[in-house]
Scaffold this motif. Structure first.
Motif, PDB file in Angstrom:
ATOM      1  N   ASN A 113       0.386  -1.276  -0.135  1.00 16.04           N
ATOM      2  CA  ASN A 113      -0.276  -0.081  -0.032  1.00 16.04           C
ATOM      3  C   ASN A 113       0.797   0.922  -0.372  1.00 16.04           C
ATOM      4  OD1 ASN A 113      -2.242  -1.393  -0.163  1.00 16.04           O
ATOM      5  ND2 ASN A 113      -2.938  -1.621   2.391  1.00 16.04           N
ATOM      6  N   TYR A 114       0.471   2.166  -1.099  1.00 18.42           N
ATOM      7  CA  TYR A 114       0.974   3.136  -0.806  1.00 18.42           C
ATOM      8  C   TYR A 114       1.873   4.160   0.589  1.00 18.42           C
ATOM      9  CZ  TYR A 114       3.501   7.416  -2.729  1.00 18.42           C
ATOM     10  OH  TYR A 114       4.553   8.151  -3.016  1.00 18.42           O
ATOM     11  N   ASP A 115       3.107   4.578   0.376  1.00 20.00           N
ATOM     12  CA  ASP A 115       3.647   5.635   2.066  1.00 20.00           C
ATOM     13  C   ASP A 115       4.484   5.297   1.307  1.00 20.00           C
ATOM     14  OD1 ASP A 115       4.783   5.474   4.140  1.00 20.00           O
ATOM     15  OD2 ASP A 115       5.119   4.171   4.770  1.00 20.00           O
ATOM     16  N   GLY A 116       4.129   7.285   0.982  1.00 23.04           N
ATOM     17  CA  GLY A 116       5.802   7.534   0.344  1.00 23.04           C
ATOM     18  C   GLY A 116       6.647   7.817   1.512  1.00 23.04           C
ATOM     19  N   ASN A 117       6.883   7.855   2.502  1.00 20.32           N
ATOM     20  CA  ASN A 117       7.829   7.345   3.078  1.00 20.32           C
ATOM     21  C   ASN A 117       8.440   6.296   2.967  1.00 20.32           C
ATOM     22  OD1 ASN A 117       7.053  10.167   4.999  1.00 20.32           O
ATOM     23  ND2 ASN A 117       5.667   8.584   6.176  1.00 20.32           N
ATOM     24  N   VAL A 118       8.029   5.510   2.569  1.00 18.18           N
ATOM     25  CA  VAL A 118       9.526   4.565   2.289  1.00 18.18           C
ATOM     26  C   VAL A 118      10.483   4.575   1.441  1.00 18.18           C
ATOM     27  CG1 VAL A 118       9.934   1.997   1.078  1.00 18.18           C
ATOM     28  CG2 VAL A 118       7.737   2.504   2.611  1.00 18.18           C
ATOM     29  N   PRO A 137       9.081 -12.684  -9.588  1.00 19.52           N
ATOM     30  CA  PRO A 137       8.281 -12.214 -10.021  1.00 19.52           C
ATOM     31  C   PRO A 137       9.060 -11.867 -12.078  1.00 19.52           C
ATOM     32  CG  PRO A 137       8.911 -10.502  -8.352  1.00 19.52           C
ATOM     33  CD  PRO A 137       9.695 -12.090  -8.093  1.00 19.52           C
ATOM     34  N   HIS A 138       8.182 -11.818 -12.711  1.00 17.02           N
ATOM     35  CA  HIS A 138       8.478 -11.557 -14.106  1.00 17.02           C
ATOM     36  C   HIS A 138       8.109  -9.845 -14.700  1.00 17.02           C
ATOM     37  CE1 HIS A 138      10.342 -15.158 -15.772  1.00 17.02           C
ATOM     38  NE2 HIS A 138       9.985 -15.550 -15.101  1.00 17.02           N
ATOM     39  N   MET A 139       7.077  -9.275 -13.818  1.00 26.66           N
ATOM     40  CA  MET A 139       5.992  -7.938 -14.285  1.00 26.66           C
ATOM     41  C   MET A 139       7.000  -7.296 -12.668  1.00 26.66           C
ATOM     42  SD  MET A 139       5.019  -5.801 -16.415  1.00 26.66           S
ATOM     43  CE  MET A 139       6.022  -4.022 -15.260  1.00 26.66           C
ATOM     44  N   ILE A 140       7.731  -6.003 -12.795  1.00 28.54           N
ATOM     45  CA  ILE A 140       7.617  -5.445 -11.445  1.00 28.54           C
ATOM     46  C   ILE A 140       8.154  -3.788 -11.708  1.00 28.54           C
ATOM     47  CG2 ILE A 140       9.197  -4.776  -9.761  1.00 28.54           C
ATOM     48  CD1 ILE A 140      10.987  -7.621 -10.023  1.00 28.54           C
ATOM     49  N   THR A 141       6.862  -3.216 -11.298  1.00 25.28           N
ATOM     50  CA  THR A 141       6.737  -2.276 -11.434  1.00 25.28           C
ATOM     51  C   THR A 141       6.971  -1.353  -9.862  1.00 25.28           C
ATOM     52  OG1 THR A 141       4.431  -1.850 -10.034  1.00 25.28           O
ATOM     53  CG2 THR A 141       4.262  -1.869 -12.849  1.00 25.28           C
ATOM     54  N   MET A 142       7.737   0.130  -9.917  1.00 25.07           N
ATOM     55  CA  MET A 142       8.555   0.917  -9.251  1.00 25.07           C
ATOM     56  C   MET A 142       7.726   2.227  -9.342  1.00 25.07           C
ATOM     57  SD  MET A 142      12.272  -1.085  -9.000  1.00 25.07           S
ATOM     58  CE  MET A 142      12.264  -0.487  -7.286  1.00 25.07           C
ATOM     59  N   TYR A 143       7.705   3.087  -8.137  1.00 25.11           N
ATOM     60  CA  TYR A 143       7.218   4.685  -8.397  1.00 25.11           C
ATOM     61  C   TYR A 143       8.188   5.798  -7.410  1.00 25.11           C
ATOM     62  CZ  TYR A 143       4.519   8.639  -7.372  1.00 25.11           C
ATOM     63  OH  TYR A 143       3.817   9.710  -7.770  1.00 25.11           O
ATOM     64  N   PHE A 144       8.720   6.694  -8.143  1.00 24.97           N
ATOM     65  CA  PHE A 144       9.721   7.541  -7.296  1.00 24.97           C
ATOM     66  C   PHE A 144       9.028   9.036  -7.207  1.00 24.97           C
ATOM     67  CE2 PHE A 144      12.371   3.998  -8.022  1.00 24.97           C
ATOM     68  CZ  PHE A 144      13.052   4.023  -6.912  1.00 24.97           C
ATOM     69  N   SER A 145       9.133   9.939  -5.809  1.00 26.31           N
ATOM     70  CA  SER A 145       7.955  10.970  -6.416  1.00 26.31           C
ATOM     71  C   SER A 145       9.234  11.892  -6.309  1.00 26.31           C
ATOM     72  CB  SER A 145       7.267  10.962  -5.520  1.00 26.31           C
ATOM     73  OG  SER A 145       7.517  10.940  -4.408  1.00 26.31           O
ATOM     74  N   ASP A 146      10.318  12.104  -6.282  1.00 26.74           N
ATOM     75  CA  ASP A 146      11.596  12.886  -5.930  1.00 26.74           C
ATOM     76  C   ASP A 146      11.115  14.379  -7.177  1.00 26.74           C
ATOM     77  OD1 ASP A 146      12.021  10.396  -5.348  1.00 26.74           O
ATOM     78  OD2 ASP A 146      13.294  11.652  -4.298  1.00 26.74           O
ATOM     79  N   GLU A 185      15.904   3.759  -1.379  1.00 21.30           N
ATOM     80  CA  GLU A 185      16.408   2.750  -1.030  1.00 21.30           C
ATOM     81  C   GLU A 185      16.003   1.090  -1.139  1.00 21.30           C
ATOM     82  OE1 GLU A 185      17.052   5.404   0.159  1.00 21.30           O
ATOM     83  OE2 GLU A 185      19.046   5.972  -0.582  1.00 21.30           O
ATOM     84  N   THR A 186      15.390   1.367   0.335  1.00 26.15           N
ATOM     85  CA  THR A 186      14.446   0.212   0.267  1.00 26.15           C
ATOM     86  C   THR A 186      13.838  -0.450  -0.679  1.00 26.15           C
ATOM     87  OG1 THR A 186      13.746   1.859   2.561  1.00 26.15           O
ATOM     88  CG2 THR A 186      12.133  -0.667   1.887  1.00 26.15           C
ATOM     89  N   ARG A 187      12.956   0.659  -1.486  1.00 17.07           N
ATOM     90  CA  ARG A 187      12.073  -0.266  -2.811  1.00 17.07           C
ATOM     91  C   ARG A 187      13.310  -0.497  -3.584  1.00 17.07           C
ATOM     92  NH1 ARG A 187       8.529   5.704  -3.879  1.00 17.07           N
ATOM     93  NH2 ARG A 187       8.582   6.163  -1.562  1.00 17.07           N
ATOM     94  N   VAL A 188      14.502  -0.522  -4.185  1.00 14.31           N
ATOM     95  CA  VAL A 188      15.401  -0.828  -4.607  1.00 14.31           C
ATOM     96  C   VAL A 188      15.503  -1.635  -4.510  1.00 14.31           C
ATOM     97  CG1 VAL A 188      17.673  -0.391  -5.169  1.00 14.31           C
ATOM     98  CG2 VAL A 188      16.306   1.278  -6.078  1.00 14.31           C
ATOM     99  N   ASP A 189      16.218  -2.453  -2.381  1.00 14.61           N
ATOM    100  CA  ASP A 189      16.219  -3.481  -2.234  1.00 14.61           C
ATOM    101  C   ASP A 189      15.618  -4.689  -2.155  1.00 14.61           C
ATOM    102  OD1 ASP A 189      18.336  -2.237  -1.550  1.00 14.61           O
ATOM    103  OD2 ASP A 189      17.949  -2.477   0.983  1.00 14.61           O
TER     104      ASP A 189
END
Ligand SMILES: [Zn+2]
Length: 428
Positions: free
Chosen positions: A171-176, A197-206, A179-183
Motif C-alpha cells: 500500500n502506498y506510503d511516500g515515506n518509504v 516476479p517477471h513483471m515488477i513496477t516501481m515508483y519514485f516521486s522525487d 533505497e528500500t524500494r530498490v533493495d
C-alpha cells in the motif's frame, strides 16, 4: 451410524464439493503465486515511473547513471502524456494502454455516477476499490498468463481490479525510502524461479515534489534531487546486472512541469455554485456537473460570460483531448484555464502569499505543450542499443511491455505496438 447421519455427511460432502468447484471456477480471477513453465522462460521487465520527470532533465543535468543507461539503450525524444496531464490518469494510461476516457481514472479527483461518490487520490477506500478502474493493467495481463508479478507502488496496484492484485505489492506510503524500494526489487529477482516476479513496477516521486515546490527552472534544487535519485537508480542497475537475468528496465514519467507564478492562480470558489452544480477541480480542468440537466445551457452561458484567464466549453467541444470524451463522469461542461494559469483554492493562494512564495510548478495542461512531456528510456537484452525514436504518446508503452513479456495485447486499447516496436531488437 443412523441413516440420518449418513445423509447429513453426504450433504456436507456435497456442499464441500460444490464450494470446491466454485473455487476452481473463480481461480481464473485469482492472483498467480507460481509461474507457469512457459512464464519462467520469459524475460523480466521492471517498469519504473519517475513522477514529474520532464523530458529535458537528463540533457540539462547529465546524471551519470541515467545517461549511461540511455546511451546503451533506447529513448524517445519525449513521452507525450494524455490529457489531463495529471499523475493518476497518466500512470493508469501507462499501465493499461488506454486514454483516461476509456480506463476511467479521468482525474486525480473525479465524480463517479455509477458509484455515486468522488474518487480522490488520498482516499484509501476509493483508491483500493477496483470498480473505478477499467482495462487490464499490465500486472493483470501477466497474471492471466500465469506469471508472477510485483509492485513497489504504482497507480492501481492496490486495487482489486477484476479481483486481482499483483502477487507481491505494498500500500502506498511516500515515506518509504527509495533505497528500500530498490533493495526489495533486487530481493524479488533473487527469489526461487517459480516464485520470482517477471513483471515488477516501481515508483519514485522525487522529481515531481521538487518540481512543484520550486518550479522546473530552479536548476540548483532540481540537480540536487536528481543526483540523489540517479544514485539509487545506479544501485538498481548494478544489482540487476549482477543477477545475470534477462531483465529489461523501462523508465517512464507521467508528465513534465511548467512554471506557474502564484499570481496566475485563480480561486476556484469564484466559479462554484453548489445549489446549481457540483464543481470538481483538477487545476487545469474543472468538471461541472449540473444538478438538473435542464439548467445546462443557463449554467454554461453564465460561466461563459465570466471568462477571464479561462475558457468554458461544453464537454464534447473541449480542446486538448486527442479524442471526443465519452465518459459521463467528466460532467457536461468543462472550464480550462489559459496556458500558464491554474485553478486552486483561496486558502492555498493565501498560504502561498504568507510564505512569500512566488513560483510553483504545475502540470495537467495540454499534452501538446512540450513542458508537459515526460520521458521514455529503456535498456535490456530485448531492446536495441543507442537507439532514439521521435516523441511518442504514452498509450504505446503498454503494448511494448506486453510484447517483451510475450503477453496477449488486448484489442480494445488505444495504444499500438507498431508505433513503438522499432525499439525492439530485430524489429524496424
Ligand atoms: Zn505532480
Amino acid at each position: 451410524m443412523g441413516i440420518r447421519v449418513i445423509i447429513c455427511s453426504l450433504l456436507v460432502i456435497m456442499v464441500t464439493l460444490s464450494s470446491c468447484s466454485k473455487k476452481i471456477s473463480t481461480a481464473i480471477n485469482s492472483t498467480t503465486t507460481v509461474n507457469s513453465d512457459a512464464s519462467m522462460k520469459k524475460p523480466y521487465v521492471i517498469l519504473i515511473s519517475l513522477d514529474g520527470f520532464r523530458w529535458d532533465y537528463v540533457d540539462r543535468f547529465n546524471p551519470p547513471n541515467l545517461s549511461a543507461f540511455i546511451k546503451t539503450g533506447v529513448k524517445s525524444e519525449s513521452l507525450i502524456p494524455s490529457f489531463p496531464s495529471k499523475t493518476f490518469p497518466n500512470h493508469y494510461t501507462i499501465a493499461t494502454g488506454m486514454y483516461p476516457d476509456k480506463h476511467g481514472i479521468i482525474g486525480n479527483t473525479f465524480y463517479s455516477y455509477d458509484k455515486n461518490s468522488v474518487y480522490r487520490i488520498r482516499d484509501r477506500k476509493v483508491v483500493e476499490d477496483g470498480d473505478f478502474y477499467r482495462g487490464s493493467p499490465i500486472w493483470i495481463q501477466a497474471n492471466k498468463a500465469n506469471m508472477v508479478t510485483a509492485s513497489y507502488f504504482f497507480v492501481g496496484s492496490e486495487a482489486d481490479i477484476q479481483g486481482i492484485k499483483p502477487t507481491y505489492y505494498y500500500n502506498y506510503d511516500g515515506n518509504v525510502k527509495n533505497e528500500t524500494r530498490v533493495d526489495q526489487a533486487l530481493k524479488w529477482l533473487q527469489m526461487p524461479e517459480k516464485k520470482r516476479p517477471h513483471m515488477i513496477t516501481m515508483y519514485f516521486s522525487d522529481m515531481d515534489r521538487v518540481g512543484h515546490r520550486f518550479g522546473p527552472n530552479n536548476d540548483e534544487k532540481l540537480i540536487e534531487r536528481l543526483l540523489e535519485l540517479d544514485l539509487v537508480l545506479g544501485n538498481l542497475f548494478d544489482g540487476v546486472s549482477k543477477t545475470g537475468l534477462p531483465v529489461n528496465i523501462v523508465i517512464v514519467s507521467d508528465h513534465g512541469m511548467l512554471e506557474v507564478p502564484f499570481e496566475k492562480y485563480i480561486p476556484i470558489e469564484d466559479l462554484m455554485n453548489d445549489e446549481l452544480y457540483m464543481t470538481i477541480n483538477n487545476g487545469v480542468i474543472v468538471n461541472i456537473h449540473p444538478k438538473d440537466n435542464s439548467n445546462m445551457n443557463t449554467i454554461y452561458n453564465d460561466l461563459k460570460n465570466r471568462e477571464e484567464n479561462f475558457k468554458v466549453y461544453k464537454t464534447k467541444n473541449t480542446p486538448n483531448f486527442e479524442y471526443v470524451p465519452k465518459d459521463k463522469n467528466w460532467g457536461t461542461i468543462q472550464i480550462i484555464p489559459d496556458e500558464g494559469y491554474f485553478f486552486s483554492t483561496r486558502a492555498r493562494i493565501v498560504a502561498a502569499k504568507e510564505e512569500s512564495r512566488t513560483i510553483s510548478g504545475q502540470h495537467g495542461f495540454d499534452p501538446k505543450l512540450k513542458e508537459m512531456h515526460g520521458v521514455f528510456y529503456a535498456n535490456g537484452p530485448t531492446l536495441k542499443e543507442g537507439y532514439v525514436i521521435p516523441s511518442i504518446k504514452n498509450i504505446h508503452i503498454y503494448p511494448l511491455l506486453c510484447e517483451i513479456l510475450g503477453l496477449e495485447i488486448p484489442d480494445n486499447i488505444d495504444g499500438n505496438l507498431n508505433e513503438i516496436k522499432s525499439v525492439l531488437q530485430n524489429k524496424q
